[in-house]
Design a protein around this motif. Structure first.
Motif, short mmCIF file in Angstrom:
data_model
loop_
_atom_site.label_atom_id
_atom_site.label_comp_id
_atom_site.label_asym_id
_atom_site.label_seq_id
_atom_site.Cartn_x
_atom_site.Cartn_y
_atom_site.Cartn_z
N ASN A 1 -52.92 -37.46 -41.00
CA ASN A 1 -51.92 -38.15 -40.17
C ASN A 1 -52.38 -39.53 -39.72
O ASN A 1 -51.97 -40.02 -38.66
CB ASN A 1 -51.57 -37.29 -38.95
CG ASN A 1 -50.97 -35.97 -39.36
OD1 ASN A 1 -50.08 -35.91 -40.21
ND2 ASN A 1 -51.48 -34.89 -38.81
N LYS A 2 -53.21 -40.14 -40.51
CA LYS A 2 -53.70 -41.50 -40.19
C LYS A 2 -53.36 -42.46 -41.32
O LYS A 2 -52.89 -42.07 -42.39
CB LYS A 2 -55.22 -41.47 -39.98
CG LYS A 2 -55.68 -40.59 -38.84
CD LYS A 2 -55.32 -41.18 -37.50
CE LYS A 2 -55.91 -40.34 -36.37
NZ LYS A 2 -55.52 -40.86 -35.05
N GLY A 3 -53.63 -43.73 -41.07
CA GLY A 3 -53.42 -44.75 -42.10
C GLY A 3 -54.55 -44.80 -43.09
O GLY A 3 -55.44 -43.96 -43.11
N LEU A 4 -54.53 -45.81 -43.94
CA LEU A 4 -55.50 -45.99 -45.01
C LEU A 4 -56.55 -47.01 -44.58
O LEU A 4 -56.23 -48.12 -44.18
CB LEU A 4 -54.80 -46.48 -46.27
CG LEU A 4 -53.86 -45.47 -46.90
CD1 LEU A 4 -52.78 -46.16 -47.72
CD2 LEU A 4 -54.64 -44.51 -47.78
N TYR B 1 -60.24 -46.14 -50.76
CA TYR B 1 -59.65 -46.03 -49.43
C TYR B 1 -59.80 -44.59 -48.95
O TYR B 1 -59.76 -43.65 -49.74
CB TYR B 1 -58.17 -46.40 -49.44
CG TYR B 1 -57.86 -47.87 -49.48
CD1 TYR B 1 -57.81 -48.57 -50.68
CD2 TYR B 1 -57.60 -48.58 -48.30
CE1 TYR B 1 -57.52 -49.93 -50.72
CE2 TYR B 1 -57.30 -49.94 -48.33
CZ TYR B 1 -57.26 -50.60 -49.54
OH TYR B 1 -56.97 -51.95 -49.56
N PHE C 1 -54.09 -52.17 -44.43
CA PHE C 1 -52.93 -51.32 -44.22
C PHE C 1 -52.64 -51.11 -42.73
O PHE C 1 -53.55 -50.99 -41.90
CB PHE C 1 -53.15 -49.95 -44.88
CG PHE C 1 -52.95 -49.97 -46.36
CD1 PHE C 1 -53.94 -50.46 -47.20
CD2 PHE C 1 -51.76 -49.54 -46.93
CE1 PHE C 1 -53.76 -50.49 -48.58
CE2 PHE C 1 -51.57 -49.56 -48.30
CZ PHE C 1 -52.57 -50.05 -49.12
N GLY C 2 -51.36 -51.03 -42.43
CA GLY C 2 -50.93 -50.63 -41.11
C GLY C 2 -50.99 -49.13 -40.95
O GLY C 2 -51.31 -48.42 -41.91
N PRO C 3 -50.69 -48.63 -39.76
CA PRO C 3 -50.78 -47.19 -39.49
C PRO C 3 -49.66 -46.39 -40.13
O PRO C 3 -49.74 -45.16 -40.19
CB PRO C 3 -50.70 -47.10 -37.97
CG PRO C 3 -49.91 -48.31 -37.59
CD PRO C 3 -50.29 -49.38 -38.57
N PHE D 1 -46.02 -47.31 -45.63
CA PHE D 1 -47.10 -48.20 -45.23
C PHE D 1 -46.76 -49.65 -45.56
O PHE D 1 -46.17 -49.94 -46.61
CB PHE D 1 -48.39 -47.86 -45.99
CG PHE D 1 -49.05 -46.60 -45.53
CD1 PHE D 1 -49.05 -45.46 -46.33
CD2 PHE D 1 -49.69 -46.54 -44.30
CE1 PHE D 1 -49.68 -44.30 -45.91
CE2 PHE D 1 -50.32 -45.39 -43.88
CZ PHE D 1 -50.30 -44.27 -44.69
N GLN E 1 -58.25 -41.70 -46.08
CA GLN E 1 -57.13 -41.40 -45.21
C GLN E 1 -57.43 -40.09 -44.48
O GLN E 1 -57.49 -39.04 -45.10
CB GLN E 1 -55.83 -41.28 -46.00
CG GLN E 1 -54.61 -41.07 -45.13
CD GLN E 1 -53.32 -41.05 -45.95
OE1 GLN E 1 -53.29 -40.63 -47.11
NE2 GLN E 1 -52.23 -41.51 -45.35
N PHE F 1 -58.90 -42.08 -51.85
CA PHE F 1 -58.11 -42.63 -52.95
C PHE F 1 -58.91 -43.72 -53.67
O PHE F 1 -59.42 -44.64 -53.03
CB PHE F 1 -56.80 -43.25 -52.44
CG PHE F 1 -55.82 -42.24 -51.91
CD1 PHE F 1 -55.70 -42.02 -50.55
CD2 PHE F 1 -55.01 -41.53 -52.78
CE1 PHE F 1 -54.79 -41.10 -50.05
CE2 PHE F 1 -54.09 -40.60 -52.29
CZ PHE F 1 -53.99 -40.39 -50.93
#
Lengths: 113, 115
Positions: B41-44, B36, A104-106, A90, B38, B90
């Motif tokens: 299979n994804k971002g934060l 955060y 954050f990016g993907p 990330f 999640q 998180f």
């Protein structure tokens, strides 16, 4: 609103090869962070840059290096790849003085075979 | 050194019931605290943040957290769980006063929502 862009999204490499991951921060953000998230793990901080200078260093292996360019994008270079480097990487960006809210990016999913 | 401990690795609730995800932090200085989320299979995605203003922080999707300095806690709550809340959460800390801005993540809590 523009978000953090990472490329590529997926990358497959062989052991001992090299890889370069790219990160484009949110416009006007001056700080970039790199994190590594192994399978089933929490993200671990690798390295950060503020105004194109390294600002902090975490658990980044010596085989990895990174830099931030004049347009504030950042690249993470990874050499002599090992199976254990397989992870989600990330990038996050923030604006100095923003109470450190990081966007954050993907992520880039790196698989080392 | 800063750290966070998420007290539960897995939490399972029924849809429509309250959610409580527990987090304790350790910080030498005045911390900034975040939650955060999640999805698989994804971002934060940032849910909410505490940065020394109000101790009760409201975030997105009906989540809120209360900073309790005496208990060094920052628990995440939601009055009524929705199926779409199923994800990994998180708790995150950074030390504002040291200038070290890297985030330290807890080990995560996986929230399951049963129909």
């Amino acid at each position: 609103a523009a978000g953090v862009i990472q490329s590529p999204r997926h990358l497959i490499k062989e052991k001992r090869e090299t890889a370069t991951l790219k990160c484009y921060p949110i416009p006007r953000h001056d700080t970039v962070y790199w994190y590594q998230q192994g399978p089933g793990q929490d993200p671990q901080f690798l390295i950060s840059f503020y105004e194109k200078m390294q600002s902090d260093k975490g658990s980044i292996p010596d085989r990895f290096s990174a830099q931030q360019f004049s347009d504030y994008h950042s690249e993470l270079n990874m050499s002599s790849l090992e199976l254990g480097d397989s992870a989600l990487y990330f990038c996050a960006s923030s604006l100095d003085g923003s109470n450190n809210e990081q966007f954050f990016g993907p992520g880039t999913r790196l698989t080392v075979l | 050194a800063q750290s966070v401990t998420q007290l539960d690795s897995h939490v399972s609730v029924s849809e429509g019931t309250p959610v409580l995800l527990r987090c304790n932090y350790s910080s030498s200085y005045s911390p900034s605290l975040f939650w955060y989320v999640q999805h698989p299979n994804k971002g934060l995605q940032l849910l909410l943040k505490y940065t020394s203003a109000a101790t009760l922080v409201k975030g997105i999707n009906g989540f809120e957290a209360e900073f309790k300095k005496s208990e060094t806690s920052f628990h995440l709550t939601k009055p009524s769980a929705h199926m779409s809340d199923a994800a990994e959460y998180f708790c995150v800390v950074s030390d504002r006063d040291t200038g070290r801005r890297a985030l330290t993540f807890g080990s995560g809590t996986r929230l399951q929502v049963q129909p």
